[in-house]
Motif scaffolding. Structure first.
Motif, PDB file in Angstrom:
ATOM      1  N   ARG A1379       9.997   3.794  42.262  1.00 36.28           N
ATOM      2  CA  ARG A1379      10.497   4.477  41.074  1.00 36.28           C
ATOM      3  C   ARG A1379      11.484   3.615  40.288  1.00 36.28           C
ATOM      4  O   ARG A1379      11.981   4.020  39.260  1.00 36.28           O
ATOM      5  CB  ARG A1379      11.204   5.778  41.460  1.00 36.28           C
ATOM      6  CG  ARG A1379      10.296   6.812  42.078  1.00 36.28           C
ATOM      7  CD  ARG A1379      11.013   8.136  42.160  1.00 36.28           C
ATOM      8  NE  ARG A1379      10.301   9.049  43.055  1.00 36.28           N
ATOM      9  CZ  ARG A1379      10.660   9.288  44.300  1.00 36.28           C
ATOM     10  NH1 ARG A1379      11.738   8.681  44.795  1.00 36.28           N
ATOM     11  NH2 ARG A1379       9.973  10.126  45.039  1.00 36.28           N
ATOM     12  N   SER A1409      17.269  11.099  40.804  1.00 36.92           N
ATOM     13  CA  SER A1409      17.273  11.892  42.040  1.00 36.92           C
ATOM     14  C   SER A1409      17.658  11.053  43.242  1.00 36.92           C
ATOM     15  O   SER A1409      18.263  11.557  44.203  1.00 36.92           O
ATOM     16  CB  SER A1409      15.881  12.509  42.270  1.00 36.92           C
ATOM     17  OG  SER A1409      15.543  13.359  41.200  1.00 36.92           O
ATOM     18  N   SER A1424      10.960  15.454  42.957  1.00 34.57           N
ATOM     19  CA  SER A1424      10.449  14.435  42.040  1.00 34.57           C
ATOM     20  C   SER A1424      10.052  15.025  40.696  1.00 34.57           C
ATOM     21  O   SER A1424       9.640  14.294  39.800  1.00 34.57           O
ATOM     22  CB  SER A1424       9.228  13.738  42.664  1.00 34.57           C
ATOM     23  OG  SER A1424       8.209  14.696  42.956  1.00 34.57           O
ATOM     24  N   ASN A1425      10.161  16.353  40.570  1.00 40.86           N
ATOM     25  CA  ASN A1425       9.700  17.021  39.350  1.00 40.86           C
ATOM     26  C   ASN A1425      10.855  17.321  38.402  1.00 40.86           C
ATOM     27  O   ASN A1425      10.959  18.404  37.854  1.00 40.86           O
ATOM     28  CB  ASN A1425       8.954  18.300  39.698  1.00 40.86           C
ATOM     29  CG  ASN A1425       9.812  19.275  40.472  1.00 40.86           C
ATOM     30  OD1 ASN A1425      10.839  18.887  41.017  1.00 40.86           O
ATOM     31  ND2 ASN A1425       9.389  20.533  40.518  1.00 40.86           N
ATOM     32  N   ASN A1426      11.767  16.374  38.265  1.00 46.76           N
ATOM     33  CA  ASN A1426      12.834  16.554  37.291  1.00 46.76           C
ATOM     34  C   ASN A1426      13.177  15.215  36.673  1.00 46.76           C
ATOM     35  O   ASN A1426      12.667  14.168  37.067  1.00 46.76           O
ATOM     36  CB  ASN A1426      14.063  17.219  37.906  1.00 46.76           C
ATOM     37  CG  ASN A1426      14.616  16.442  39.087  1.00 46.76           C
ATOM     38  OD1 ASN A1426      14.528  15.215  39.113  1.00 46.76           O
ATOM     39  ND2 ASN A1426      15.172  17.144  40.060  1.00 46.76           N
ATOM     40  N   SER A1427      14.046  15.265  35.660  1.00 45.56           N
ATOM     41  CA  SER A1427      14.460  14.046  34.967  1.00 45.56           C
ATOM     42  C   SER A1427      15.760  13.489  35.524  1.00 45.56           C
ATOM     43  O   SER A1427      16.356  12.597  34.923  1.00 45.56           O
ATOM     44  CB  SER A1427      14.637  14.331  33.470  1.00 45.56           C
ATOM     45  OG  SER A1427      13.414  14.708  32.885  1.00 45.56           O
ATOM     46  N   GLU A1447      12.152  18.509  34.167  1.00 44.13           N
ATOM     47  CA  GLU A1447      11.289  17.360  33.911  1.00 44.13           C
ATOM     48  C   GLU A1447      10.901  17.317  32.436  1.00 44.13           C
ATOM     49  O   GLU A1447      10.717  18.345  31.786  1.00 44.13           O
ATOM     50  CB  GLU A1447      10.039  17.454  34.777  1.00 44.13           C
ATOM     51  CG  GLU A1447       9.159  16.215  34.722  1.00 44.13           C
ATOM     52  CD  GLU A1447       7.982  16.312  35.671  1.00 44.13           C
ATOM     53  OE1 GLU A1447       7.407  15.272  36.008  1.00 44.13           O
ATOM     54  OE2 GLU A1447       7.653  17.445  36.070  1.00 44.13           O
ATOM     55  N   LYS A1465      16.426   9.247  33.157  1.00 44.22           N
ATOM     56  CA  LYS A1465      15.447   9.465  32.099  1.00 44.22           C
ATOM     57  C   LYS A1465      16.035  10.246  30.938  1.00 44.22           C
ATOM     58  O   LYS A1465      15.299  10.834  30.163  1.00 44.22           O
ATOM     59  CB  LYS A1465      14.243  10.222  32.668  1.00 44.22           C
ATOM     60  CG  LYS A1465      13.528   9.476  33.771  1.00 44.22           C
ATOM     61  CD  LYS A1465      12.367  10.304  34.310  1.00 44.22           C
ATOM     62  CE  LYS A1465      11.686   9.595  35.461  1.00 44.22           C
ATOM     63  NZ  LYS A1465      10.569  10.401  36.026  1.00 44.22           N
ATOM     64  N   ASP A1480      15.845  13.923  26.766  1.00 43.82           N
ATOM     65  CA  ASP A1480      14.963  13.190  27.668  1.00 43.82           C
ATOM     66  C   ASP A1480      13.908  12.426  26.875  1.00 43.82           C
ATOM     67  O   ASP A1480      13.882  12.465  25.643  1.00 43.82           O
ATOM     68  CB  ASP A1480      14.327  14.123  28.704  1.00 43.82           C
ATOM     69  CG  ASP A1480      13.467  15.207  28.069  1.00 43.82           C
ATOM     70  OD1 ASP A1480      12.920  14.977  26.969  1.00 43.82           O
ATOM     71  OD2 ASP A1480      13.327  16.287  28.662  1.00 43.82           O
TER      72      ASP A1480
END
Length: 1883
Positions: A1379, A1409, A1424-1427, A1447, A1465, A1480
């Motif tokens: 990442r 994260s 993993s489903n966020n910014s 996200e 992000k 974002d």
């Protein structure tokens, strides 16, 4: 076989010859010439009349006045004699006859000739749809209080042996004429008075056996043997009407009465008109005859009114220069009534007979008018053509143009033509509304001295309303009152019949005889005769005028004329045309075309004093009128000449340059359907007409800009002042609760301007927007009394003006509010005008225009300036009378009658909308002063969106301000009740519609109202302990006292003026964004979010905020959030308050983004007074700009010390370029208000600091290489060197000297990432370091700490550094490394976005994260489903929180650019009140509320808004006087059994007592609940259904579902697939069905059926009720179609879908094939059940075929499986078809094929992708195909697009015929726009 066939043919020929001999009567040869012979004697007393060999004895009657006179000429034509001879034959053998034929007076004239010829008395009745049984047989009358029966025409004719002439058989209702069947067949009829009519032979037989007295006692009456019936009618079908009832038809002998032969007509015309050449006569007659042929009829051409041909020949005889074509247009206005094909056919016939001479028509004008001795006038045209015309009885104004009427050259010619028609016959002026028809008639009347009798026609007008109305006399006797039309006929006035296009033709037909023959039979038995016939009869009968009157014979004045006014018919419309062949025979027609631009300017300039420049407006109006788009021409109709004159008067009095606003107001553009509105705005844009008002106005400015006051007898609203009215009676002045708000005051000022100009007002708007309150407040301020009149569906013309009642057997009319207002000069407020039928409200036209009106009781309202003296029957309109009409908006969703479309141009129109956000908030604050501001804002925003959805047709009910006011009133009264429960008072109406409820819930949640939430869920970040602060070092600031080299020193400075280039203006595009509240069902730190309209390849570069405290006065109510993007460079400026974003595209100011050039844009907002500007610096090119985000002005900043870098545009950069790090200037913006506002630029590793202060730039040389610069305070910076991060303070003095103070750091070395510019407060500092210290300080952020506080810095010489160390987070391994940022990685520490919040002492960092402690997550896995996360280091509370950032909606393929500056992000900036904004990569702007104090306040407000109860049961408590005294508190006795006690003053825990502890009593020491109920009512249990019942219900549903699948042979897999598609469009299906239901709802509405035997009493039949008639009721029911109305056909829709290979190929890119399948499914689902209204089919096209049949029109899919088959076919065809495109051919075929079908309307909707370039499809050619057929409404919807293909295509396609739909949820709205736009264009 052949022999048999020939024999059959021979027999047929012989039969035909026999029949021909019978028809021609064998003994009479057609070559013989007939003649009339009268013989005396011959055995008869009165002589014999003969025609040929047929003779008939003459008989003297008892009523010779019933014998017509002056019908029979001395030498009748042979064709007429043949008809008369045939009638004589039938009369001789006692047969009734039926003369059938085309429209015209010939049949009636032949009947009258026969009566005159045979000296037979006649009874005449003109049948209409209003004719009843009592009109034919007997009618009840009252005399001296006694009711009796009066014989009518049929009975009188039968008894007296007369001929009964029935005209208009086809117009009578079918249940009326059968009452004559027995009278016709057997000469018998039972009368209502008990008598029985009996045939003469039967009666005579009985008379031989009985005496006459006996027969009279039996009430037997003899029918004369001479009684005959002569019926007149048209053949049905071919002409409109009811076909003959077979039993009735069988009782007649028929004869076809056609036009006389060509030769006979030609001879007649040549005899009468000597000045017209025979050849020209022959040509004109040939044309008329050709139109009457069967071939012309088959083309749909209406009959030519050949009976009127003599009139234009007479004109031609008097004025030979007249064009034949123009004269024929007067009789046969084909340009007005026919479509394109019909006009072409007529013109071909004209060319054939050499009559196309219209262009040779010379100008006609009236040069003089002289009154002659015989009472007529001589009118001279063109100084050489004298005419003798009738004139009125009033003084003439013979000078043309002397009056207010403005005469143009066109009007001069038209007046001359009207004078020619006036010489011959009644005439009809046809023209659009507002074109000047009434003014033209007024001018003609003034020239000839006529008094005008205005008669407003309406749809429900009956024949009695036209001729005579039944009344009661003061003694109760019934009588008849003459109508204004009959009065005008007798007095020689000019009757103006306004609205011929509205009245029912069946009722209007009663005037045929009056128009053709100048005779009229009235209902009371009296007759009106033409003047010469009256004199002839008077002479023959030797009677006086009094005797003639006694016999019921009255004279029509020779000056009497009728002029009809009408609007042109809609050519080609499927609706009934009013210009029928029958009506063509009645008038001579003159088309009043709209004025040319020059003519209109001339008229307006002459009418309006000091007329402003109207050229731009009139030029635009004429563009609309000449448009080929029906919607535009429909809009243009509201901009009539009348409306333009009104506009000019207003601008002259109240100057304005806002042409845009004037047009919008006149057209009511606010309420136009979306497509016509867009077309109007596009047309205005093309014409250079733009709005001069800002779309967003600050509330403070709006509040200050307009106020109202009353001072010194004058009212001022805004800038408009008028004197107050001083009425005699003030009791009717309205006084309502009204709270001023800017929007309503603006509306009232606009109304005041029009009102002061004498205009009547029309207010149009949705329900609940405050129309009534605005009007009441307006009249209250003006001090004007009002009368109120509310209309409804049952309103009639009679009830609008008068209310009839019965008192003591006498009909008494009570004045309606309308009449009262007219008398007293009050303002009449007409509410709900759209609810009443337009044919009812149209009678207000004459009252508004000319202040004249006829009332049902015979009285007449006349204008104040009228020369008619007031009397009992004359009401002079009060000069102060005004009218204000209120109506709901036309069209969806109200679907009322279009009052604005029918009469809008005679009013000054005002669109009343729901108040704007600020106005509504201002009003709600006054209704709810204690309601929280946030609650009010949420309500206003949520309901505003619901209203928009209603406007778009997505929901059916338009929620109004009224609902919001009621909610606020409730919350104000009961503040403890939550908003969630209160809004249910509005939305419980919608709780049974799941789709609608879901829509409402989503909308409420979007705006932060947790409607529908079942529990309060608070999801705030977990608080972790922040490590304690400890001293980690010391900073010593070196001053000038030391001797070291590093002591304070003055730095070398070079200065140079800053060069400002520009500014240039860049277009500012403003967009309203969709705001979504984040706190709906769940309360979190996130407050709200928006998504800016960013291109998918663009990337976010920076975000900054202009804080409201830094803004100018008047703008301090909101922050402005600025977002910069880099591909291309665009500046977005978001106003969170209004959810509007301005975006300035700076594409032209920066190099094209390609290759190695990757822009890095930084922003620096300025403070007041330059708070509307932003400094934009691009690091790579080192370009700096000053951008005014409000005006779009962009200026370039240039300094010799900041050289701009030339960018190398290399498409593929070398590896070396990638590896080399550019040495770029960076900007250190100032965030401190005050000081010099310096901007600092520096290069990492450089030794120069560049400062821009105002208009100068300074280059400051430093003795070291710079690593970073951070602002410390006003004109003070912390500069860190690359040498071990050594720190220095640089200060700029007032004289721009830069002083360097080195900082000596002891202890742990710090690397400063960010530094606060403001210190912690004293209290906060003590809490942070937990020491009682007072000193200056700064918070800094370092990579290895959460935060550090430097106490004593920067003002002290020595400072201590307190640090809270950061916990080292270990990365998980491979996945976290994957990442990591793309591209070249360095060892430099990550640069996470950081902001400091000074008020609460909080440091906020945006972390990925991987940098968050894993202990936060229950399962030990980082999401993993966020910014990323917002790390909140709360220094004062020593807590640490991690808030997840949702996200991004989509991540650009260029997102790797952003990793060069950030590991997270998001970009981040601080906002006012210690808030944070993040942006974002997808452009989602989120507002956060991290401060604990703010969170606590917001949470409490949120809980109050939720308003959940505490779970306690409710109880009912009664309060009453007990009579006991509270003489001392005590606990009371304890009841060990705990029995309930009520009262008694003894027991503790009781209720309703005194002194003791308990509940509900008085005087007790405290409350004590012993568990007993106090009159308790238990709360209704909710959701109490047992689980086993729920389980059983689910099982039952599953079983039914599986049974249904088996029934339609559908597998569960297919059902799941189908439901997956359906679930995406289920809400859209419901929305579309709402639209379809509303579009057909109006057609289902029932109407009033009259003349019923039961139902509601009809006010118009009160007298009939008094006399005892039965059919006096009305009731609601399905009304039969009008006579001749074509059968209603369904709408025809064809959906053309793209199933080409590109749909499948690019489906993975944008889902276009799936979207098309969803759209197709939505159409199929929504149209199910509408087969009778809409018939549809679906065709596909691809590279293989242009007409793939997917759904046939007669086999629409009826279940889910069939619909799924269609979807599967589409998918399979797209997958396996050959490449190629057939869009053009498919569209052309669909349109051409559909146009051949019969339907109410035709729609072709083409669904396609925008992949036109690939197949070289020309957008222009595609647009031509879409508009190729006027009959078909064709549209295209692009559902797929690569890049901006679709947007570019739409620019080249016809406006309003192409749409982009990249989301299926938008499709219902697009279809609603299509449907409503066609409704407008066809209206």
């Amino acid at each position: 076989m052949f022999r048999l066939a020939r024999m059959s043919v021979d027999r047929s020929v012989r039969r035909l010859k026999v029949l021909q001999a019978i028809l021609h009567d064998g003994s009479f040869s057609k070559d013989n010439v007939l003649a009339i012979r009268w013989c005396s004697g011959s055995g008869t007393k009165d002589g014999v009349v003969s025609i040929g060999n047929i003779s008939l004895p003459l008989r003297a009657g008892r009523a010779p006045e019933l014998i017509p006179v002056k019908y029979l000429s001395e030498k009748p034509p042979q064709s007429v004699l043949q008809h008369l001879r045939w009638i004589m034959q039938k009369d001789a053998i006692g047969q009734d006859v039926f003369l059938i034929g085309p429209p015209g007076p010939l049949r009636r004239q032949i009947a009258m000739m026969y009566l005159e010829l045979t000296k037979r008395e006649g009874e005449y009745i003109s049948l209409s749809r209003d004719t009843t049984e009592s009109d034919l047989k007997q009618r009840r009358e009252i005399r001296s209080g006694t009711a009796f029966y009066l014989d009518q025409c049929a009975v009188r004719a039968a008894l007296e042996g007369r001929i009964l002439v029935l005209e208009g058989i086809e117009k009578a209702e079918r249940n009326v004429l059968p009452i004559l069947n027995n009278l016709l067949e057997n000469r018998e009829m039972q009368l209502d008075d008990g008598r029985f009519l009996m045939a003469a032979d039967r009666y005579d037989k009985l008379l031989n056996e009985h005496t006459k007295e006996e027969l009279d006692h039996l009430k037997l009456v003899r029918v004369s043997e001479n009684f005959r019936v002569l019926a007149l009618g048209h053949p049905v079908p071919r002409y409109q009407g009811n076909p003959l009832d077979p039993p009735l038809r069988s009782r007649f002998q028929s004869r076809d009465i056609v036009s006389p032969p060509f030769k006979e007509q030609l001879e007649t015309l040549q005899t009468d008109m000597k000045n017209v050449p025979s050849q020209r006569l022959s040509q004109i007659l040939s044309f008329a005859t050709a139109i009457l042929t069967k071939e012309s009829s088959s083309l749909g051409l209406p009959d030519f009114p050949i009976s009127n041909l003599v009139n234009i020949i007479r004109i031609l005889d008097s004025v030979p220069i007249m064009s034949s074509q123009a004269l024929l247009q007067i009789l046969y206005p084909y340009n007005t009534m026919l479509g394109k094909d019909g006009r072409v056919a007529v013109e071909r016939i004209l060319e054939k007979f050499e009559l196309m001479d219209g262009k040779k028509q010379k100008h006609i004008r009236i040069t003089s008018i002289k009154q002659k001795d015989d009472g007529s006038s001589q009118v001279v045209l063109n100084e050489r053509f004298p005419l003798s015309v009738n004139n009125g009885l009033f003084p003439q104004n013979r000078n043309v143009g002397d009056r207010q009427f403005v005469t143009t050259k066109y009007h001069e010619s038209l007046l001359g033509e009207l004078m020619l028609s006036h010489m011959c016959k009644d005439l009809c002026i046809v023209g659009p509304k507002g074109s000047g028809k009434s003014a033209l008639v007024g001018e003609l009347a003034a020239l000839l001295g006529y008094r005008i009798e205005p008669i407003m026609l309406y749809q429900d007008m009956t024949s009695r309303d036209l001729l005579q109305q039944r009344i009661t006399l003061p003694n109760g006797d019934t009588s008849w009152r003459l109508s204004p039309l009959v009065t005008a006929a007798m007095e020689g006035s000019l009757a103006v019949l306004d609205g011929v296009h509205r009245i029912n033709q069946g009722s209007f037909a009663i005037l045929h005889r009056l128009i053709h023959d100048r005779e009229l039979q009235l209902f009371d038995g009296s007759r009106l005769l033409r003047h010469d016939r009256y004199q002839q009869m008077k002479k023959e009968l030797n009677l006086t005028d009094e005797q003639m009157t006694e016999k019921g014979i009255l004279a029509i004045h020779p000056s009497f004329r009728m002029i009809a006014l009408s609007e042109p018919p809609v050519a080609g419309s499927t609706k009934q045309q009013w210009m029928t062949p029958e009506l063509l025979t009645m008038f001579m027609f003159h088309n009043l075309r709209p004025l040319s631009q020059a003519e209109e300017l001339q008229v307006i300039n002459n009418v309006v004093n000091e007329c402003p420049d109207m050229k731009p407006l009139i030029s635009f109006v004429h563009q609309l009128r000449s448009s080929t788009d029906p919607a535009m021409t429909s809009i243009a109709s509201s901009l009539s000449t009348r409306q333009l004159i009104r506009v000019a008067k207003r601008i002259a009095q109240f100057p304005s340059k806002d042409v845009y606003g004037i047009i919008e107001k006149a057209c009511l553009a606010r309420f136009l359907p979306q497509l016509p509105k867009a077309g109007l705005h596009q047309s205005m844009e093309a014409a250079g007409i733009r709005s001069i008002t800002s779309s967003t106005t600050d509330s403070s400015t709006l509040d200050q800009s307009i106020t109202s006051e009353i001072n010194n007898g004058k009212l001022r609203i805004g800038q408009t002042t008028v004197p107050l009215f001083n009425p005699d009676n003030k009791t009717k002045i309205p006084d309502v609760l009204f709270y001023d708000n800017p929007q309503h005051l603006n509306v009232m000022e606009d109304m005041l301007k029009d009102f002061s100009l004498g205009e009547n007002l029309l207010l149009v708007g949705n329900q609940g927007v405050g129309k009534n309150k605005i009007v009441d407040r307006f009249l209250y301020l003006l001090n004007r009394p009002r009368e109120y009149l509310q209309l409804h569906r049952d309103t009639t013309v009679q009830t609008l003006t008068l209310q009839p009642t019965v008192k003591d057997g006498v009909i008494v009319y009570e004045d309606s509010p309308l009449v009262s207002a007219v008398k007293q000069g009050n303002v009449l407020v007409v509410d709900e005008a759209d609810k009443a039928p337009t044919h009812v409200t149209c009678i207000l036209k004459t009252l508004v225009e000319s202040k004249e009106m006829h009332l049902a009781d015979g009285r007449r309202i006349v204008a104040p300036h009228s020369n008619i003296s007031p009397s009992k029957n004359i009401i002079k309109c009060h000069p102060d009378f005004r009218m204000i009409v209120l109506a709901n908006r036309p069209g969806f969703p109200f679907l009322g009658n279009d009052f604005f479309g029918a009469m809008g141009d005679i009013f000054s129109c005002h669109a009343i909308d729901n108040p704007d956000m600020e106005s509504e908030l201002a009003m709600l604050r006054q209704y709810g002063p204690n309601v929280p501001e946030t609650t009010l804002k949420k309500l206003v925003q949520a309901f505003g969106e619901l209203r928009n959805m209603a406007d778009q047709g997505l929901i059916g009910y338009p929620y109004s301000t009224r609902e919001v006011v009621n909610i606020v009133k409730h919350i104000q009264k009961y503040p403890d009740e939550g908003l969630t429960s209160v809004v249910r008072n509005v939305f419980d109406f919608d709780s049974y519609s799941n789709e609608l409820k879901d829509t409402i819930v989503q909308t409420m949640h979007k705006h932060g109202i947790p409607f529908g939430a079942t529990e309060a869920v608070v999801s705030l970040a977990k608080q972790l302990p922040l490590p304690s602060f400890r001293i980690t070092g010391k900073w010593d600031v070196q001053s000038g006292q030391g001797r070291r080299k590093t002591a304070m020193m003055s730095l070398p400075v070079e200065s140079s003026p800053v060069q400002f280039r520009g500014p240039i203006e860049v277009y500012v595009q403003e967009t309203v964004l969709e705001k979504r509240e984040a706190r709906a069902g769940i309360f979190t730190e996130q407050d709200a979010y928006w998504t800016i309209p960013m291109h998918e390849n663009n990337t976010i570069s920076d975000v900054a905020v202009t804080k409201k405290n830094n803004r100018s006065e008047g703008k301090t109510d909101t922050d402005i959030i600025h977002v910069a993007t880099s591909n291309p460079v665009i500046l977005y400026s978001l106003n969170p308050k209004f959810s509007t974003v301005r975006h300035i595209d700076m594409y032209d100011l920066f190099p094209t983004t390609s290759g190695s050039y990757q822009p890095k844009v930084n922003l620096a907002p300025k403070s007041a007074p330059f708070d509307n500007t932003v400094i934009l610096h691009e690091e790579v090119s080192n370009a700096s700009f000053v951008v005014n985000f409000e005006t779009g002005e962009v200026g370039r900043i240039r300094s010799p010390y900041l050289p701009e870098t030339v960018i190398e545009k290399r498409r593929f950069p070398s590896f070396q370029q990638k590896k080399e790090k550019p040495n770029e200037f960076r900007m250190c913006p100032t965030s401190v208000v005050g000081g010099k506002g310096s901007l600092i630029f520096y290069k990492t590793g450089g030794d120069t600091l560049v400062a821009i202060t105002g208009s100068n730039s300074h280059s400051v040389s430093l003795p070291f290489a710079v690593e970073s610069i951070h602002q410390v305070g006003n004109d003070q910076w912390l500069v860190t060197s690359t040498d071990n991060h050594k720190k220095n303070i640089v200060t700029c003095t007032d004289d721009f000297e830069f002083i360097l103070n080195p900082v000596n750091e002891e202890g742990q070395e710090t690397v400063v990432k960010d530094m606060a510019t403001l210190p912690l407060s004293e209290q906060l500092l003590k809490r942070v370091i937990q020491k009682d210290v007072t000193a200056t300080n700064r918070v800094i952020v370092t990579p290895d700490s959460y935060a550090s506080v430097v106490v004593g810095f920067p003002e002290g010489d020595s400072s201590e550094v307190y640090t809270t160390p950061r916990e080292l987070i270990q990365e998980n391994g491979v996945m976290d490394k994957l990442r990591a940022p793309y591209g070249d990685q360095t060892d430099t520490p990550p640069n996470h976005p950081t902001v400091y919040l000074p008020e609460n002492g909080m440091v906020v960092q945006a972390l990925p994260s991987s940098k968050v402690p894993v202990s936060l997550f229950p399962d030990g896995k980082r999401p993993s489903n966020n910014s990323g996360f917002l790390e909140i280091a709360d220094l004062g509370n020593h807590t640490l929180r991690y808030i997840p950032i949702p996200e991004a909606g989509r991540v650009s393929s260029y997102a790797s650019w952003m990793y060069h500056s950030s590991n997270s992000k998001v970009h981040m900036a601080p906002t006012s009140n210690d808030g944070v904004v993040t942006v974002d990569f997808s452009g989602c702007v989120r507002l956060w509320e991290p401060a604990v104090t703010n969170l606590e306040r917001s949470l409490q407000e949120w809980k109050n808004m939720i308003g959940f109860s505490d779970g306690k049961e409710l109880q009912i408590t009664y309060e009453r006087e007990s009579g006991r005294k509270a003489d001392g508190p005590k606990h009371g006795k304890i009841d060990n059994t705990n029995a309930p006690h009520v009262g008694g003053n003894t027991w503790a825990g009781g209720t309703g007592g005194s002194n003791t502890a308990g509940l509900g009593g008085i005087g007790g020491p405290y409350r004590l609940d012993a568990g007993h109920k106090v009159y308790q009512v238990p709360q209704a249990e909710k959701d109490a259904v047992p689980e086993e019942v729920r389980r059983a219900a689910r099982e039952m549903a599953q079983k039914a579902f599986k049974d249904r699948l088996r029934e339609i042979n559908m597998s569960e897999y297919d059902a799941e697939t189908y439901n997956n598609f359906l679930n995406h469009v289920r809400g859209q299906v419901q929305s579309l069905r709402v639209i379809l239901d509303s579009l057909q709802a109006k057609g289902k509405e029932r109407q009033w059926l009259k003349n019923q035997a039961y139902g509601d009493l009809d006010d118009a039949k009160l007298i009939e009720g008094i006399t005892g008639e039965k059919s006096i009721y009305k009731r609601r029911g399905e009304k039969d179609p009008e006579l001749g109305t074509p059968q209603e056909k369904p709408k025809r829709m064809r959906l053309v879908v793209d199933v080409s290979g590109s749909m499948y190929r690019f489906n993975g890119y944008d889902g276009r094939l799936e979207r098309e399948m969803e759209a197709t499914l939505m159409m199929m689902e929504a149209l199910e059940g509408y087969d009778e209204k809409i018939k549809y089919d679906i065709l596909g096209h691809s590279g293989e075929d242009h007409k793939v049949q997917l759904v046939k029109p007669d086999k629409a899919p009826t279940n889910n499986k069939e619909r799924l088959v269609v979807l599967k076919t589409m998918h399979a065809h797209s997958q396996f078809c050959l490449s190629g495109d057939n869009t053009l051919e498919a569209t052309r075929h669909a349109i051409n094929d559909l146009s051949e079908e019969e339907a109410d309307e035709h729609f072709v909707i083409v669904l396609s992708d925008a992949n036109f370039d690939r197949y070289n499809i020309s957008p222009k050619r595609f647009g031509e195909i879409l508009r190729s057929h006027d009959k078909v409404n064709a549209y295209t919807i692009f559902i797929g697009s690569l890049e901006d293909q679709a947007a570019q295509l739409i620019k080249h396609l016809p406006s309003g015929h192409a749409f982009i739909c990249l989301d299926t949820k938008d499709l219902p709205q697009i279809l609603q726009q299509i449907f409503t736009s066609t409704m407008l264009s066809s209206s």
